[in-house]
Design a protein around this motif. Structure first.
Motif, PDB file in Angstrom:
ATOM      1  N   CYS A  26     -12.973  34.747  -7.597  1.00  0.00           N
ATOM      2  CA  CYS A  26     -13.542  35.985  -8.150  1.00  0.00           C
ATOM      3  C   CYS A  26     -13.340  36.040  -9.656  1.00  0.00           C
ATOM      4  O   CYS A  26     -14.236  36.447 -10.392  1.00  0.00           O
ATOM      5  N   ALA A  27     -12.161  35.637 -10.107  1.00  0.00           N
ATOM      6  CA  ALA A  27     -11.887  35.649 -11.546  1.00  0.00           C
ATOM      7  C   ALA A  27     -12.804  34.701 -12.286  1.00  0.00           C
ATOM      8  O   ALA A  27     -13.335  35.032 -13.352  1.00  0.00           O
ATOM      9  N   VAL A  28     -13.017  33.520 -11.741  1.00  0.00           N
ATOM     10  CA  VAL A  28     -13.906  32.544 -12.372  1.00  0.00           C
ATOM     11  C   VAL A  28     -15.335  33.078 -12.387  1.00  0.00           C
ATOM     12  O   VAL A  28     -16.032  32.995 -13.396  1.00  0.00           O
ATOM     13  N   LEU A  33     -19.913  35.420 -15.419  1.00  0.00           N
ATOM     14  CA  LEU A  33     -20.909  36.481 -15.595  1.00  0.00           C
ATOM     15  C   LEU A  33     -20.823  37.114 -16.984  1.00  0.00           C
ATOM     16  O   LEU A  33     -21.834  37.354 -17.630  1.00  0.00           O
ATOM     17  N   VAL A  34     -19.613  37.385 -17.442  1.00  0.00           N
ATOM     18  CA  VAL A  34     -19.448  37.988 -18.771  1.00  0.00           C
ATOM     19  C   VAL A  34     -19.893  37.021 -19.853  1.00  0.00           C
ATOM     20  O   VAL A  34     -20.598  37.390 -20.787  1.00  0.00           O
ATOM     21  N   ILE A  93     -10.662  40.912 -19.448  1.00  0.00           N
ATOM     22  CA  ILE A  93     -10.987  40.967 -18.028  1.00  0.00           C
ATOM     23  C   ILE A  93      -9.654  40.893 -17.301  1.00  0.00           C
ATOM     24  O   ILE A  93      -8.934  39.902 -17.407  1.00  0.00           O
ATOM     25  N   LYS A  94      -9.313  41.966 -16.575  1.00  0.00           N
ATOM     26  CA  LYS A  94      -7.977  42.088 -15.986  1.00  0.00           C
ATOM     27  C   LYS A  94      -8.047  42.480 -14.517  1.00  0.00           C
ATOM     28  O   LYS A  94      -9.063  42.989 -14.053  1.00  0.00           O
ATOM     29  N   SER A 121     -15.598  46.021 -12.896  1.00  0.00           N
ATOM     30  CA  SER A 121     -16.441  44.826 -12.958  1.00  0.00           C
ATOM     31  C   SER A 121     -17.234  44.706 -11.663  1.00  0.00           C
ATOM     32  O   SER A 121     -16.941  45.390 -10.680  1.00  0.00           O
ATOM     33  N   PRO A 122     -18.226  43.813 -11.642  1.00  0.00           N
ATOM     34  CA  PRO A 122     -18.972  43.593 -10.400  1.00  0.00           C
ATOM     35  C   PRO A 122     -18.111  42.935  -9.324  1.00  0.00           C
ATOM     36  O   PRO A 122     -18.484  42.923  -8.162  1.00  0.00           O
ATOM     37  N   VAL A 123     -16.955  42.391  -9.692  1.00  0.00           N
ATOM     38  CA  VAL A 123     -16.054  41.759  -8.731  1.00  0.00           C
ATOM     39  C   VAL A 123     -14.939  42.750  -8.411  1.00  0.00           C
ATOM     40  O   VAL A 123     -14.236  43.217  -9.308  1.00  0.00           O
ATOM     41  N   PHE A 124     -14.777  43.081  -7.159  1.00  0.00           N
ATOM     42  CA  PHE A 124     -13.802  44.071  -6.714  1.00  0.00           C
ATOM     43  C   PHE A 124     -12.392  43.714  -7.191  1.00  0.00           C
ATOM     44  O   PHE A 124     -11.970  42.570  -7.117  1.00  0.00           O
ATOM     45  N   GLY A 125     -11.679  44.703  -7.706  1.00  0.00           N
ATOM     46  CA  GLY A 125     -10.300  44.501  -8.123  1.00  0.00           C
ATOM     47  C   GLY A 125     -10.127  44.124  -9.581  1.00  0.00           C
ATOM     48  O   GLY A 125      -9.006  44.004 -10.061  1.00  0.00           O
TER      49      GLY A 125
END
Length: 149
Positions: A26-28, A33-34, A93-94, A121-125
């Motif tokens: 998810c972090a990657v 995306l950013v 991004i945290k 962010s679009p990624v949960f968490g």
């Protein structure tokens, strides 16, 4: 049938733990995306800085597409130019487990609505925090702590 030989045979995702692999993926994904938005977003002529531009009419900013505090810039260290009245920016991004990567770039006047703004962010968490500053190279890692609050 897939056959692997050599060092690839010993690769293992176990040290990341049961939840570490999805979190890392998810972090990657979020970082990609950013970076895609910043790199392929609004590409303006002033960011290319041809020789004919009077450089004193532009704000000089530090650009890095992927950075961590521990390792520094990992991808795309550069300088960008944006017209005076615009800003330099660093996006953090945290997530709650201490993951923190940064993306630094130039921000146009139209994009400055994001300054000092936190969003999911679009990624949960994960969340994204924007920090803007208005002096030459104020988003450089050496200057960031003094110029960005």
């Amino acid at each position: 049938m897939l056959f692997m030989a050599g060092p690839a045979v010993n690769w293992s995702l176990r040290p990341l733990g049961l939840h570490g692999v999805p979190q890392a993926l998810c972090a990657v994904l979020l970082t990609v995306l950013v970076m895609k938005t910043l790199v392929l977003g609004d590409t303006k002529l002033e960011n290319l800085y041809p020789q004919s531009l009077p450089l004193n009419k532009y704000l000089h900013c530090y650009r890095c597409l992927l950075e961590t505090e521990e390792l520094g810039c990992l991808l795309g260290s550069d300088t960008c130019l944006t017209p005076l009245g615009s800003s330099c920016v660093t996006l953090h991004i945290k997530n709650s487990s201490g993951f923190n990567v940064m993306v630094s770039d130039c921000h146009s006047k139209e994009q400055m609505v994001h300054c000092s703004y936190t969003q999911a962010s679009p990624v949960f968490g994960f969340w994204i925090f924007y920090q803007c500053c208005f002096l030459d190279f104020c988003n450089n890692p050496n200057n960031r702590k003094k110029t960005m609050h």
